[in-house]
Motif scaffolding. Structure first.
Motif, mmCIF file in Angstrom:
data_model
loop_
_atom_site.group_PDB
_atom_site.id
_atom_site.type_symbol
_atom_site.label_atom_id
_atom_site.label_comp_id
_atom_site.label_asym_id
_atom_site.label_seq_id
_atom_site.Cartn_x
_atom_site.Cartn_y
_atom_site.Cartn_z
ATOM 1 N N GLU A 159 0.828 -1.199 0.000
ATOM 2 C CA GLU A 159 0.000 0.000 0.000
ATOM 3 C C GLU A 159 0.872 1.263 0.000
ATOM 4 O OE1 GLU A 159 -3.427 2.353 0.112
ATOM 5 O OE2 GLU A 159 -3.245 0.203 -0.234
ATOM 6 N N LEU A 160 1.816 1.332 0.941
ATOM 7 C CA LEU A 160 2.641 2.533 1.079
ATOM 8 C C LEU A 160 3.622 2.692 -0.080
ATOM 9 C CD1 LEU A 160 3.343 2.374 4.910
ATOM 10 C CD2 LEU A 160 1.875 4.008 3.729
ATOM 11 N N TRP A 161 4.150 1.568 -0.581
ATOM 12 C CA TRP A 161 5.117 1.648 -1.679
ATOM 13 C C TRP A 161 4.472 2.124 -2.973
ATOM 14 C CZ3 TRP A 161 7.982 -3.653 -0.703
ATOM 15 C CH2 TRP A 161 8.731 -3.537 0.485
ATOM 16 N N TYR A 162 3.164 2.005 -3.055
ATOM 17 C CA TYR A 162 2.455 2.528 -4.220
ATOM 18 C C TYR A 162 2.711 4.027 -4.345
ATOM 19 C CZ TYR A 162 -1.465 2.708 -7.565
ATOM 20 O OH TYR A 162 -2.249 2.851 -8.684
ATOM 21 N N PHE A 163 2.607 4.738 -3.226
ATOM 22 C CA PHE A 163 2.872 6.178 -3.239
ATOM 23 C C PHE A 163 4.358 6.450 -3.475
ATOM 24 C CE2 PHE A 163 -1.086 5.820 -0.823
ATOM 25 C CZ PHE A 163 -1.858 6.781 -1.475
ATOM 26 N N THR A 164 5.221 5.576 -2.949
ATOM 27 C CA THR A 164 6.658 5.704 -3.211
ATOM 28 C C THR A 164 6.936 5.596 -4.708
ATOM 29 O OG1 THR A 164 7.200 4.747 -1.055
ATOM 30 C CG2 THR A 164 8.929 4.720 -2.737
ATOM 31 N N ALA A 165 6.287 4.651 -5.355
ATOM 32 C CA ALA A 165 6.477 4.463 -6.795
ATOM 33 C C ALA A 165 6.021 5.687 -7.575
ATOM 34 C CB ALA A 165 5.710 3.229 -7.274
ATOM 35 N N ILE A 166 4.935 6.316 -7.112
ATOM 36 C CA ILE A 166 4.452 7.523 -7.785
ATOM 37 C C ILE A 166 5.499 8.635 -7.704
ATOM 38 C CG2 ILE A 166 2.646 9.282 -7.792
ATOM 39 C CD1 ILE A 166 1.747 6.443 -8.627
ATOM 40 N N ILE A 167 6.063 8.837 -6.505
ATOM 41 C CA ILE A 167 7.088 9.872 -6.325
ATOM 42 C C ILE A 167 8.308 9.578 -7.202
ATOM 43 C CG2 ILE A 167 8.775 10.784 -4.674
ATOM 44 C CD1 ILE A 167 6.136 12.035 -4.251
ATOM 45 N N LEU A 168 8.727 8.307 -7.256
ATOM 46 C CA LEU A 168 9.880 7.946 -8.078
ATOM 47 C C LEU A 168 9.616 8.221 -9.553
ATOM 48 C CD1 LEU A 168 10.992 4.584 -6.398
ATOM 49 C CD2 LEU A 168 12.214 6.773 -6.355
ATOM 50 N N MET A 169 8.420 7.866 -10.035
ATOM 51 C CA MET A 169 8.097 8.115 -11.440
ATOM 52 C C MET A 169 8.076 9.608 -11.738
ATOM 53 S SD MET A 169 5.399 5.302 -12.883
ATOM 54 C CE MET A 169 4.078 5.586 -11.716
ATOM 55 N N VAL A 170 7.532 10.392 -10.813
ATOM 56 C CA VAL A 170 7.513 11.840 -11.000
ATOM 57 C C VAL A 170 8.934 12.389 -11.059
ATOM 58 C CG1 VAL A 170 6.914 14.034 -9.871
ATOM 59 C CG2 VAL A 170 5.225 12.187 -9.993
ATOM 60 N N GLY A 171 9.849 11.765 -10.286
ATOM 61 C CA GLY A 171 11.248 12.195 -10.287
ATOM 62 C C GLY A 171 11.953 11.972 -11.608
ATOM 63 N N TYR A 172 11.376 11.140 -12.500
ATOM 64 C CA TYR A 172 11.969 10.904 -13.815
ATOM 65 C C TYR A 172 11.522 11.942 -14.851
ATOM 66 C CZ TYR A 172 12.946 6.246 -11.897
ATOM 67 O OH TYR A 172 13.383 5.193 -11.120
ATOM 68 N N LEU A 173 10.543 12.776 -14.503
ATOM 69 C CA LEU A 173 10.056 13.775 -15.440
ATOM 70 C C LEU A 173 11.077 14.899 -15.611
ATOM 71 C CD1 LEU A 173 6.381 14.071 -14.114
ATOM 72 C CD2 LEU A 173 7.085 12.977 -16.251
ATOM 73 N N LYS A 174 10.914 15.682 -16.676
ATOM 74 C CA LYS A 174 11.748 16.864 -16.839
ATOM 75 C C LYS A 174 11.404 17.859 -15.732
ATOM 76 C CE LYS A 174 12.212 16.454 -21.870
ATOM 77 N NZ LYS A 174 11.939 17.093 -23.185
ATOM 78 N N ASP A 175 12.400 18.630 -15.303
ATOM 79 C CA ASP A 175 12.253 19.574 -14.185
ATOM 80 C C ASP A 175 11.734 18.829 -12.948
ATOM 81 O OD1 ASP A 175 12.210 21.783 -12.606
ATOM 82 O OD2 ASP A 175 10.684 22.868 -13.741
ATOM 83 N N PRO A 176 12.494 17.830 -12.458
ATOM 84 C CA PRO A 176 11.998 16.984 -11.366
ATOM 85 C C PRO A 176 11.746 17.732 -10.068
ATOM 86 C CG PRO A 176 14.348 16.619 -11.736
ATOM 87 C CD PRO A 176 13.855 17.467 -12.860
ATOM 88 N N THR A 177 12.496 18.794 -9.808
ATOM 89 C CA THR A 177 12.292 19.525 -8.553
ATOM 90 C C THR A 177 10.892 20.109 -8.492
ATOM 91 O OG1 THR A 177 14.646 20.074 -8.404
ATOM 92 C CG2 THR A 177 13.128 21.383 -7.071
ATOM 93 N N LEU A 178 10.446 20.756 -9.565
ATOM 94 C CA LEU A 178 9.096 21.325 -9.609
ATOM 95 C C LEU A 178 8.035 20.231 -9.540
ATOM 96 C CD1 LEU A 178 7.168 23.728 -9.990
ATOM 97 C CD2 LEU A 178 7.437 23.436 -12.475
ATOM 98 N N ALA A 179 8.256 19.137 -10.286
ATOM 99 C CA ALA A 179 7.279 18.045 -10.297
ATOM 100 C C ALA A 179 7.150 17.395 -8.931
ATOM 101 C CB ALA A 179 7.677 17.002 -11.352
#
Length: 481
Positions: free
Chosen positions: A259-279
């Motif tokens: 359950e909790l790692w689901y949200f972890t995975a979301i944060i990690l995927m967002v970190g792969y986007l361009k401009d990761p700090t803003l995302a």
């Protein structure tokens, strides 16, 4: 037995049954909400102070909270959740003498677990680099992780104490301690971060002190003689049947980690986007608010788990089913209120965390996704706690894998990266997995044979708690669903 025969009684008796169950639920949920909100707000306050230090600091604390702590927190909480099942069922069966033994067993397990997981904090920067997160964020997050290791060991002590007290509905002292702890944390952050300008070191120091003050106070409360029936001192029995305890704990850990790692995975995927700090900053604001509202509904989750385990332990399966209905409807009503508040303030809530206009605008665009997530999470976590109360952890773990990891994350990745919907697409995939899991769990709850669950509760007590009198399950055998 009026509360167990509401279908055959007039409407006023049915209303009395609902009112009676609601009072029992609020006796647990009310203080539990205050405890959950107070303890979670320690991290909430830390993120808010870090956000005003700068965008990089906010991203570093977010990565620490949602990736590193998200990983170890699920394992730690899960390894302490066997206590929730066993203590609740022991109280229902009148075996208060076993509660102190269960608490000590849980401390042994969570303490060893904490030692084993400490390298995750020490090696946070290499781990985040391996996960291809932004190097500047990873470097600062790694430094912050080492500063907050004392908090992690406080969690190891805190989780079992909470389950011990909640199962007996002895939570008001814990509530007062948590509120005082939060007040101290705000003052410490103001002094160390704002006035003395210690930066993230000050934020970490404030969190370490606040958590350990609460844990020490609750330990003193437990061992000071206020629980003569359930705490009789340290005992070698704590080392007996540890493996059976660990097996149920592992099942809980798997369920909660997924359950909790689901949200972890979301944060990690967002970190792969361009401009990761803003995302990362924008989604972290929304997830922190979502988690904060979850702390309110967590009170109902705890009430569901305690009421279900108590009733199953006492051999009253139909009462357990009735408790679920009351708790779910109450939590759903609260979720609707929170959803409405978010929709009404979607342009303003990011200002709690930052004064950077780009971050405020990006977070505001996620308002509708945040509102939908809050609504769904007013139901789903309650169903999870019912599963804990009934001992279904392993089964729910399989549902988690299917809905989240075989559907939600792949769909989110496809929408976020292939169709270039960025954060919105990733979050939409998460919502799809949540909707499916909620639907499946509701179906499972409605189809459950609660008399069978009561028999299994008796078997657990006999296996891990010694001999017990057989509950009078036959009282409800003809009508239990």
């Amino acid at each position: 037995m009026a509360s167990l025969e509401v279908e055959e009684k007039p409407s006023e008796v049915k209303q009395n049954a609902i009112w009676g169950e609601s009072k029992k639920m609020w006796a647990i949920a009310g203080p539990a909400i205050l405890v959950s909100v107070s303890q979670f707000s320690i991290g909430f306050v830390t993120v808010a102070f870090a956000g005003h230090l700068g965008e990089l600091e906010l991203a570093a604390v977010t990565i620490t909270t949602n990736v590193i702590e998200g990983f170890v927190f699920g394992i730690m909480l899960g390894m302490g959740s066997a206590l929730e099942t066993l203590c609740g069922q022991a109280v229902g069966a009148g075996q208060h003498n076993m509660l102190g033994i269960y608490l000590q067993r849980s401390w042994i397990i969570t303490g060893i677990t904490a030692l084993c997981l400490t390298p995750c904090y020490l090696l946070a920067t290499p781990i985040l680099n391996l996960l291809r997160q932004d190097k500047a964020i990873s470097e600062l997050a790694g430094k912050y992780c080492k500063m907050v290791i004392p908090q992690f060991f406080a969690y190891a002590m805190n989780f079992p104490i909470q389950k011990f007290l909640q199962s007996q509905t002895k939570v008001w002292v814990m509530t007062i301690i948590s509120i005082i702890g939060l007040g101290c944390h705000v003052l410490l952050n103001w002094a160390l971060v704002t006035k003395l300008e210690f930066g993230l070191l000050g934020a970490a120091m404030a969190g370490n002190i606040s958590w350990w003050l609460q844990v020490i106070a609750m330990v003193i409360y437990v061992v000071a003689g206020f629980f003569p029936d359930s705490w009789t001192g340290l005992s070698l029995l704590a080392f007996k049947s540890l493996w059976g305890f660990v097996k149920l704990s592992l099942a809980s850990a798997v369920m909660l980690c997924l359950e909790l790692w689901y949200f972890t995975a979301i944060i990690l995927m967002v970190g792969y986007l361009k401009d990761p700090t803003l995302a990362v900053d924008s989604i972290s604001i929304c997830l922190n608010l979502q988690l904060w509202t979850s702390m309110v509904t967590l009170g109902f989750n705890i009430a569901a788990s305690v009421r279900v385990s108590n009733e199953l332990g006492a051999g009253r399966p139909k009462a357990a089913k009735f408790s679920i209905v009351v708790v779910v409807l109450t939590s759903l009503a609260v979720g609707v209120i929170f959803m409405a508040i978010i929709l009404a303030t979607k342009h303003d809530f990011p200002k709690l965390f930052t004064d950077k206009q780009l971050v405020i605008k990006a977070a505001s665009k996620l308002g509708y996704f945040l509102a939908a997530t809050i609504f769904l999470n007013s139901i789903l976590p309650v169903l999870h706690r019912v599963a804990v109360g009934a001992g279904w952890q392993a089964y729910v773990g399989l549902i988690n894998i299917t809905c989240y990891y075989l559907l939600g994350i792949p769909v989110g990745a496809l929408l976020g990266f292939k169709f270039k919907l960025r954060v919105q697409g990733i979050w939409f995939g998460m919502l799809i997995g949540t909707v499916l899991q909620t639907t499946i769990l509701l179906f499972v709850m409605l189809r459950a044979t609660w008399r069978k669950e009561a028999v299994q509760a008796e078997e657990r007590l006999r296996t891990w708690g010694g001999p017990t009198e057989t509950p009078n399950i036959s009282l409800e055998s003809n009508s239990a669903g």
